[in-house]
Design a protein around this motif. Sequence first.
Motif, PDB file in Angstrom:
ATOM      1  N   PRO A 173       0.791  -1.232   0.000  1.00  0.00           N
ATOM      2  CA  PRO A 173       0.000   0.000   0.000  1.00  0.00           C
ATOM      3  C   PRO A 173       0.823   1.282   0.000  1.00  0.00           C
ATOM      4  N   THR A 174       2.059   1.234   0.515  1.00  0.00           N
ATOM      5  CA  THR A 174       2.886   2.445   0.573  1.00  0.00           C
ATOM      6  C   THR A 174       4.323   2.092   0.209  1.00  0.00           C
ATOM      7  N   GLU A 175       5.064   3.109  -0.210  1.00  0.00           N
ATOM      8  CA  GLU A 175       6.480   2.920  -0.530  1.00  0.00           C
ATOM      9  C   GLU A 175       7.249   2.433   0.700  1.00  0.00           C
ATOM     10  N   TRP A 176       6.946   3.046   1.850  1.00  0.00           N
ATOM     11  CA  TRP A 176       7.682   2.691   3.061  1.00  0.00           C
ATOM     12  C   TRP A 176       7.473   1.217   3.415  1.00  0.00           C
ATOM     13  N   GLN A 177       6.253   0.743   3.300  1.00  0.00           N
ATOM     14  CA  GLN A 177       5.981  -0.659   3.607  1.00  0.00           C
ATOM     15  C   GLN A 177       6.634  -1.581   2.579  1.00  0.00           C
ATOM     16  N   ALA A 178       6.619  -1.184   1.314  1.00  0.00           N
ATOM     17  CA  ALA A 178       7.298  -1.991   0.294  1.00  0.00           C
ATOM     18  C   ALA A 178       8.794  -2.061   0.573  1.00  0.00           C
ATOM     19  N   ASP A 179       9.366  -0.953   1.036  1.00  0.00           N
ATOM     20  CA  ASP A 179      10.803  -0.917   1.297  1.00  0.00           C
ATOM     21  C   ASP A 179      11.211  -1.718   2.519  1.00  0.00           C
ATOM     22  N   SER A 180      10.232  -2.189   3.293  1.00  0.00           N
ATOM     23  CA  SER A 180      10.580  -3.081   4.403  1.00  0.00           C
ATOM     24  C   SER A 180      11.014  -4.461   3.891  1.00  0.00           C
ATOM     25  N   PHE A 181      10.681  -4.768   2.633  1.00  0.00           N
ATOM     26  CA  PHE A 181      11.056  -6.054   2.046  1.00  0.00           C
ATOM     27  C   PHE A 181      12.475  -5.997   1.494  1.00  0.00           C
ATOM     28  N   THR A 186      11.661  -5.970  -6.129  1.00  0.00           N
ATOM     29  CA  THR A 186      11.411  -5.828  -7.567  1.00  0.00           C
ATOM     30  C   THR A 186      10.073  -6.424  -7.988  1.00  0.00           C
ATOM     31  N   LYS A 187       9.509  -7.291  -7.164  1.00  0.00           N
ATOM     32  CA  LYS A 187       8.205  -7.884  -7.481  1.00  0.00           C
ATOM     33  C   LYS A 187       7.031  -6.993  -7.085  1.00  0.00           C
ATOM     34  N   ILE A 188       7.304  -5.957  -6.289  1.00  0.00           N
ATOM     35  CA  ILE A 188       6.227  -5.236  -5.612  1.00  0.00           C
ATOM     36  C   ILE A 188       5.772  -4.005  -6.392  1.00  0.00           C
ATOM     37  N   THR A 189       4.461  -3.902  -6.585  1.00  0.00           N
ATOM     38  CA  THR A 189       3.802  -2.711  -7.112  1.00  0.00           C
ATOM     39  C   THR A 189       3.227  -1.919  -5.941  1.00  0.00           C
ATOM     40  N   ILE A 190       3.321  -0.582  -6.010  1.00  0.00           N
ATOM     41  CA  ILE A 190       2.822   0.261  -4.923  1.00  0.00           C
ATOM     42  C   ILE A 190       1.468   0.834  -5.314  1.00  0.00           C
ATOM     43  N   THR A 191       0.434   0.431  -4.625  1.00  0.00           N
ATOM     44  CA  THR A 191      -0.893   1.045  -4.778  1.00  0.00           C
ATOM     45  C   THR A 191      -1.645   0.873  -3.461  1.00  0.00           C
ATOM     46  N   HIS A 192      -2.128   1.978  -2.931  1.00  0.00           N
ATOM     47  CA  HIS A 192      -2.887   1.906  -1.678  1.00  0.00           C
ATOM     48  C   HIS A 192      -4.283   1.346  -1.945  1.00  0.00           C
ATOM     49  N   ASP A 193      -4.923   0.834  -0.887  1.00  0.00           N
ATOM     50  CA  ASP A 193      -6.289   0.316  -0.997  1.00  0.00           C
ATOM     51  C   ASP A 193      -7.257   1.418  -1.400  1.00  0.00           C
ATOM     52  N   GLY A 194      -6.926   2.665  -1.058  1.00  0.00           N
ATOM     53  CA  GLY A 194      -7.747   3.804  -1.448  1.00  0.00           C
ATOM     54  C   GLY A 194      -8.810   4.173  -0.436  1.00  0.00           C
ATOM     55  N   VAL A 195      -9.159   5.456  -0.409  1.00  0.00           N
ATOM     56  CA  VAL A 195     -10.242   5.930   0.453  1.00  0.00           C
ATOM     57  C   VAL A 195     -11.241   6.707  -0.405  1.00  0.00           C
ATOM     58  N   ASP A 196     -12.479   6.633  -0.021  1.00  0.00           N
ATOM     59  CA  ASP A 196     -13.548   7.310  -0.756  1.00  0.00           C
ATOM     60  C   ASP A 196     -13.575   8.773  -0.324  1.00  0.00           C
ATOM     61  N   THR A 197     -12.900   9.627  -1.089  1.00  0.00           N
ATOM     62  CA  THR A 197     -12.791  11.027  -0.696  1.00  0.00           C
ATOM     63  C   THR A 197     -14.104  11.785  -0.866  1.00  0.00           C
ATOM     64  N   ASP A 198     -15.030  11.234  -1.662  1.00  0.00           N
ATOM     65  CA  ASP A 198     -16.359  11.858  -1.766  1.00  0.00           C
ATOM     66  C   ASP A 198     -17.141  11.637  -0.469  1.00  0.00           C
ATOM     67  N   LEU A 199     -17.041  10.417   0.055  1.00  0.00           N
ATOM     68  CA  LEU A 199     -17.709  10.099   1.322  1.00  0.00           C
ATOM     69  C   LEU A 199     -16.982  10.739   2.494  1.00  0.00           C
ATOM     70  N   LEU A 200     -15.658  10.650   2.489  1.00  0.00           N
ATOM     71  CA  LEU A 200     -14.853  11.173   3.588  1.00  0.00           C
ATOM     72  C   LEU A 200     -14.435  12.600   3.270  1.00  0.00           C
ATOM     73  N   SER A 201     -15.349  13.514   3.481  1.00  0.00           N
ATOM     74  CA  SER A 201     -15.118  14.929   3.190  1.00  0.00           C
ATOM     75  C   SER A 201     -15.562  15.763   4.390  1.00  0.00           C
ATOM     76  N   PRO A 202     -15.070  16.993   4.502  1.00  0.00           N
ATOM     77  CA  PRO A 202     -15.461  17.842   5.639  1.00  0.00           C
ATOM     78  C   PRO A 202     -16.962  18.101   5.661  1.00  0.00           C
ATOM     79  N   ASP A 203     -17.505  18.256   6.863  1.00  0.00           N
ATOM     80  CA  ASP A 203     -18.921  18.580   7.027  1.00  0.00           C
ATOM     81  C   ASP A 203     -19.044  19.656   8.097  1.00  0.00           C
ATOM     82  N   PRO A 204     -19.274  20.892   7.709  1.00  0.00           N
ATOM     83  CA  PRO A 204     -19.349  21.988   8.700  1.00  0.00           C
ATOM     84  C   PRO A 204     -20.531  21.863   9.653  1.00  0.00           C
TER      85      PRO A 204
END
Length: 404
Positions: A166-174, A180-198
């Motif tokens: 999910p992150t470069e730092w975690q991949a670099d622990s290997f 060389t086998k590892i692709t970096i992509t986070h699971d992702g967060v829904d930024t439309d759902l997780l947005s500020p609400d005044p």
Amino acid sequence: MNILFIHQNFPGQFRHLAPALQARGHKVAALTADRNQQKTPIPTYRYTMPFSEPDPRQARLGATFTTMTDRAHRVALAAAHMRDKLGFVPDVIFGHCGWGETLFLREVWPTARNLVYAEFFYATEGLDVGFDPEFSKLTLPLRMSVTVRKAHLALAMVQADAALSPTEWQADSFPPEFRTKITITHDGVDTDLLSPDPQAQYRLPNGRVLRVGDEVLTYVARNIEPYRGSHIFLRALPDVLDARPEAQVVIIGGDGASYSAAPKNGSYRDQFLGEVRDRLDLSRVHFLGRVPYRDFVTLLQIGRAHAYLTVPFVLSWSMIEAMSLGALVVGSRTGPVEELITDGVNGCLVDFFDVEGWSDTLITALAAPARFLPLRENARRTIIENYDLKRICLPRLIRFVEQP
């Protein structure tokens, strides 16, 4: 394609990916432990696990490897049943390598493409073990134990065709030979759902209603424990509350131990609270335990500052979610946090062990919310531009699975 996800607590990191692949017309199934009771729309098969743990007198340093190969054995038997009785033959297998589940699947389905979720690789230097000497002294027995804990992870990586972190730092622990086998992509967060609400507001158990604009400091961890810096945060609180008499502190997290060793007596919360209880106005410190996800989101929308600490270990989803919500994250200056937060740009960083520094930074954050508004906006922009589920992460995850 026939795609099989394997995770002892499915859906885990595959919560969004598995349904997305199903929606694209693939035949998607999951294999999980029989104790996992989570509901999912994905057709799910189960394997059984023995309830007895390895006898440490017999297993010695091999206790972890015994546990993982026991699990791998049960998974392989369930996989063979799926093949022989149900006729299920996957084109792609995607499993989390942390619990040994993928170890024997090439023996069942030798032609399937073998993908693993490479979350973290242990080490005796530079990562979590020994980082905080108050709770982890790096003795020779501990070094040997950590070294042998890598065995099932290394075997899984050797057999994998490709891996995902999910992150470069975690991949670099290997190690480099696996990196060389590892692709970096986070699971992702829904930024439309997780947005500020005044308009967000939350009623505390004591009846007090918190609203956006109130002086609220938040802290979140799965459990109140040293790995997530709970002791440092609680030690910083007396000075924060003395300096900010209107501040309310909301702490979310259970009393167990997710990553730290189990406390010798009681809970870590009681242990750490005992150190500062006489200096703390407990009427303004609200321990909510574990709360529904909606409450977690609402509280982060309300908070004026959010403290996030971690030893050099797996980054919590909660920190990325907090940034998506526009929170001002005051984070520990440790590798996994520094990958996302630049001090003074999209958040604040404090040395993990600097209790006085934590107090001072949190006091400043609570006292001058307007000053930190650009940082909150930049935090949300960081997540939208790099970790957005629908527009960035999910398309990359789908490509990772679908590529030949």
